[in-house]
Enzyme design. Structure first.
Site, short mmCIF file in Angstrom:
data_model
loop_
_atom_site.label_atom_id
_atom_site.label_comp_id
_atom_site.label_asym_id
_atom_site.label_seq_id
_atom_site.Cartn_x
_atom_site.Cartn_y
_atom_site.Cartn_z
N VAL A 102 -58.29 -44.30 -33.23
CA VAL A 102 -57.06 -43.50 -33.21
C VAL A 102 -56.67 -43.18 -34.65
O VAL A 102 -56.52 -44.10 -35.47
CB VAL A 102 -55.91 -44.25 -32.51
N ASP A 108 -44.68 -35.23 -31.97
CA ASP A 108 -43.88 -35.66 -33.11
C ASP A 108 -43.82 -37.18 -33.11
O ASP A 108 -43.27 -37.78 -32.17
CB ASP A 108 -42.48 -35.06 -33.03
N ASP A 135 -45.94 -44.10 -25.43
CA ASP A 135 -46.18 -43.82 -24.00
C ASP A 135 -47.15 -42.65 -23.85
O ASP A 135 -48.05 -42.68 -22.99
CB ASP A 135 -44.87 -43.50 -23.29
N TYR A 186 -38.29 -43.20 -48.72
CA TYR A 186 -39.74 -43.14 -48.52
C TYR A 186 -40.42 -44.35 -49.17
O TYR A 186 -41.28 -45.00 -48.57
CB TYR A 186 -40.29 -41.85 -49.11
N LYS A 212 -42.71 -47.33 -47.39
CA LYS A 212 -44.08 -47.67 -47.76
C LYS A 212 -44.21 -49.14 -48.15
O LYS A 212 -45.27 -49.75 -47.95
CB LYS A 212 -44.55 -46.77 -48.90
#
Length: 269
Positions: free
Chosen positions: A18, A72, A80, A162, A166
């Site tokens: 994935v 999104d 799900d 941000y 991280k």
């Protein structure tokens, strides 16, 4: 750029991988290089990214199966949706690259954007790991790569939220490495500096790009894949490792924050 690695990727991390944030930049390079190693790829990206065309192209060129999911990752039901598309397919590798970033002073950035940064950069990778890691542990093999950033090693002006997100990703990956490595699951916090991606090129003034010495996305991915299973954290790029050494070992915390913040302001303010 692709590279042949010594390990058997399909045996160690297959049959399915994935990749979240798969349509451009580092995520697209991960998809390309892992497909070249024979892994089937479930690619996740935002709506409108023509992800299905990219997935079909990988299938044709490398003879692997692909699934494209446009959604999104800030949405609460993203796991799900992932679960419905996966069905009973066995996922041996998770690569979470997707991120949301807004450059600007904290007080001038909307609360909506701050919360979206948390949704995409913190909540969703946490949920993806929680969904996919149990089966890896039970099988005694697998891998997880969480993309992080040099900005996560200290507070940074203009990208405060941000950078904090991280920091979470790095520390989460390191904790997972300690917990899952004894059970045969390789976990890596992959730390990138400035990297030529569509987002970087769109946000960074053209005359300032070279001053931050951006790497190519393919080169970042080659390094990261070569380090999976060898260490809990890897900083891509020799220059980035040197900068990190200076900031964390030679400068005080205050000096490091001021240095990286002033540099960010010079480029973006």
């Amino acid at each position: 750029m692709t590279k042949k690695y010594e390990k058997s990727w399909s045996g160690r991390y297959g049959p399915w991988c994935v990749v979240a944030g798969a349509s451009t930049g580092i995520g697209a390079s991960f998809s390309e290089q892992l497909a070249a190693q024979g892994l089937n790829i479930l690619m996740v990206s935002l709506m409108g990214t023509r992800l299905k065309e990219q997935a079909d192209d990988l299938s044709q060129r490398y003879g692997v199966d692909t699934i494209a999911i446009e959604m999104d990752l800030a949405d609460g039901d993203c796991v799900d949706i992932l679960r419905r598309h996966l069905g009973d397919r066995e996922v041996g590798l998770l690569v979470y690259v997707a991120c949301h970033s807004v450059i600007g002073e904290f007080l001038q950035t909307s609360l909506e954007d701050k919360l979206k940064i948390l949704d995409v950069n913190v909540r969703s990778p946490l949920q993806f790991v929680a969904e996919l890691a149990p089966a890896m542990k039970q099988r005694g093999r697998g891998g997880i790569i969480l993309m992080s950033s040099l900005s996560g090693f200290q507070g940074t002006a203009m990208v405060a939220t941000y950078a904090a997100s991280k920091a979470f990703d790095t520390v989460l990956a390191e904790g997972l490495w300690a917990e899952l490595n004894p059970h045969g699951v390789d976990v890596l916090a992959a730390v990138a500096g400035a990297t030529h991606t569509p987002t970087f090129d769109a946000l960074t003034p053209a005359d300032k790009r070279s001053s931050v010495f951006p790497m190519q996305a393919d080169d970042v991915v080659v390094e990261v894949l070569g380090q999976l299973g060898k260490c809990p954290t890897h900083i891509a790029g020799r220059l980035n490792r040197w900068v990190n050494f200076v900031l964390r070992r030679l400068l005080s915390r205050r000096a490091a924050i001021r240095f990286i913040s002033n540099n960010t302001k010079r480029v973006y303010q």
